[in-house]
Scaffold this motif. Structure first.
Motif, mmCIF file in Angstrom:
data_model
loop_
_atom_site.group_PDB
_atom_site.id
_atom_site.type_symbol
_atom_site.label_atom_id
_atom_site.label_comp_id
_atom_site.label_asym_id
_atom_site.label_seq_id
_atom_site.Cartn_x
_atom_site.Cartn_y
_atom_site.Cartn_z
ATOM 1 N N ASN A 50 -35.290 -5.407 8.526
ATOM 2 C CA ASN A 50 -35.053 -6.355 9.611
ATOM 3 C C ASN A 50 -35.678 -7.682 9.202
ATOM 4 O O ASN A 50 -36.810 -7.705 8.710
ATOM 5 C CB ASN A 50 -35.692 -5.888 10.920
ATOM 6 C CG ASN A 50 -35.067 -4.626 11.444
ATOM 7 O OD1 ASN A 50 -33.862 -4.574 11.677
ATOM 8 N ND2 ASN A 50 -35.865 -3.604 11.618
ATOM 9 N N TYR A 77 -37.050 -11.445 10.385
ATOM 10 C CA TYR A 77 -37.587 -12.161 11.533
ATOM 11 C C TYR A 77 -37.571 -13.637 11.160
ATOM 12 O O TYR A 77 -38.044 -14.013 10.089
ATOM 13 C CB TYR A 77 -39.001 -11.686 11.862
ATOM 14 C CG TYR A 77 -39.019 -10.221 12.222
ATOM 15 C CD1 TYR A 77 -38.828 -9.814 13.529
ATOM 16 C CD2 TYR A 77 -39.177 -9.257 11.235
ATOM 17 C CE1 TYR A 77 -38.812 -8.467 13.854
ATOM 18 C CE2 TYR A 77 -39.158 -7.906 11.548
ATOM 19 C CZ TYR A 77 -38.968 -7.524 12.864
ATOM 20 O OH TYR A 77 -38.942 -6.184 13.182
ATOM 21 N N ILE A 125 -38.620 -16.512 18.225
ATOM 22 C CA ILE A 125 -38.573 -15.653 17.047
ATOM 23 C C ILE A 125 -37.362 -14.762 17.231
ATOM 24 O O ILE A 125 -37.215 -14.090 18.256
ATOM 25 C CB ILE A 125 -39.851 -14.823 16.887
ATOM 26 C CG1 ILE A 125 -41.032 -15.763 16.639
ATOM 27 C CG2 ILE A 125 -39.689 -13.818 15.742
ATOM 28 C CD1 ILE A 125 -42.360 -15.071 16.579
ATOM 29 N N LYS A 145 -34.775 -11.749 15.644
ATOM 30 C CA LYS A 145 -34.733 -10.564 14.785
ATOM 31 C C LYS A 145 -33.292 -10.362 14.343
ATOM 32 O O LYS A 145 -32.371 -10.404 15.157
ATOM 33 C CB LYS A 145 -35.226 -9.337 15.553
ATOM 34 C CG LYS A 145 -35.186 -8.051 14.757
ATOM 35 C CD LYS A 145 -35.688 -6.891 15.612
ATOM 36 C CE LYS A 145 -35.597 -5.578 14.875
ATOM 37 N NZ LYS A 145 -36.071 -4.459 15.731
ATOM 38 N N LEU A 193 -36.564 -11.892 19.898
ATOM 39 C CA LEU A 193 -37.759 -11.060 20.049
ATOM 40 C C LEU A 193 -38.764 -11.723 20.987
ATOM 41 O O LEU A 193 -39.390 -11.057 21.803
ATOM 42 C CB LEU A 193 -38.386 -10.810 18.678
ATOM 43 C CG LEU A 193 -39.568 -9.864 18.624
ATOM 44 C CD1 LEU A 193 -39.162 -8.467 19.081
ATOM 45 C CD2 LEU A 193 -40.140 -9.810 17.218
ATOM 46 N N TRP A 218 -45.173 -9.981 8.257
ATOM 47 C CA TRP A 218 -45.130 -8.625 8.796
ATOM 48 C C TRP A 218 -46.312 -7.860 8.219
ATOM 49 O O TRP A 218 -46.569 -7.936 7.019
ATOM 50 C CB TRP A 218 -43.813 -7.965 8.393
ATOM 51 C CG TRP A 218 -43.621 -6.599 8.945
ATOM 52 C CD1 TRP A 218 -43.805 -5.419 8.279
ATOM 53 C CD2 TRP A 218 -43.207 -6.255 10.261
ATOM 54 N NE1 TRP A 218 -43.547 -4.371 9.114
ATOM 55 C CE2 TRP A 218 -43.168 -4.849 10.336
ATOM 56 C CE3 TRP A 218 -42.884 -6.998 11.395
ATOM 57 C CZ2 TRP A 218 -42.806 -4.180 11.494
ATOM 58 C CZ3 TRP A 218 -42.518 -6.327 12.546
ATOM 59 C CH2 TRP A 218 -42.474 -4.933 12.594
ATOM 60 N N LEU A 268 -45.772 -8.333 13.898
ATOM 61 C CA LEU A 268 -45.392 -9.585 13.269
ATOM 62 C C LEU A 268 -46.416 -10.631 13.698
ATOM 63 O O LEU A 268 -46.827 -10.664 14.858
ATOM 64 C CB LEU A 268 -43.996 -9.996 13.757
ATOM 65 C CG LEU A 268 -43.399 -11.266 13.185
ATOM 66 C CD1 LEU A 268 -43.032 -11.054 11.719
ATOM 67 C CD2 LEU A 268 -42.154 -11.650 13.978
#
Length: 185
Positions: free
Chosen positions: A59, A61, A70, A72, A82, A94, A100
């Motif tokens: 994933n 970000y 933010i 995703k 997110l 991360w 995060l």
């Protein structure tokens, strides 16, 4: 600038580069079409995507700077939001444990965002350069983030010192002679 493109257009796409062929393709968003929308691939909209991080499930970000969000992006290219209202986010990292971390460039704060999207300010308050725990610490345009093998979070602070260091859990910030913040847990 290309014909008809004003010089104040922000980036609006997240690009992917194939490591073998070096082919560059649009993964999400659409160049020269800024905005704010979740969606699949080119149906999503960003307004000046900044920082980027990846988790163990591939994933992505993305700090959607002008939108203060933010975003995703899953491996299939689905874009979801997110977190919002965080100011311009350039630094993202991360931690490998489901969290995060984000550097709020215009808010002068460091955020922790868990997998559910819950946001916690872990350090920072107003612009400045002050060592301290949590909201007593001050940053002046935090920009980049990194985590070392021991779980220490490093922050590049654009307008004060080239590198600062703060803990992910508890502790006390102490300014050393070389301007690296040391952690005493």
């Amino acid at each position: 600038m290309p014909n008809g493109v004003p010089n104040n257009v922000f980036a609006a796409a997240v690009l992917a580069i194939n490591r073998t062929s070096l082919l560059v393709t649009t993964f999400a968003g659409l160049a020269l079409n800024d905005g704010f929308a979740d969606g699949l691939g080119k149906n999503a909209r960003f307004y000046n995507p900044g920082g980027i991080a990846i988790d163990e499930n591939d994933n992505l970000y993305v700090g959607d700077c002008v939108n203060g969000a933010i975003r995703k992006i899953d491996a299939a290219g689905n874009v979801t939001t997110l977190a919002r209202s965080l100011g311009q986010i350039y630094g993202l990292v991360w931690d490998g444990k489901g969290n995060l971390y984000a550097a709020g460039y215009t808010t002068h704060k460091i955020y922790k965002i868990d997998s559910s999207g819950a946001v916690t300010t872990i350090a920072g308050s107003t612009a400045g350069h002050t060592d301290g725990d949590g909201s007593l610490a001050q940053f002046n345009y935090p920009f980049g983030l990194a985590i070392d093998k021991d779980g220490n979070l490093y922050v590049s602070d654009e307008s004060t010192h080239p590198k600062d260091h703060l803990p992910l859990v508890g502790g006390r910030f102490v300014l050393s002679m070389d301007e690296i913040r040391e952690v005493s847990v």
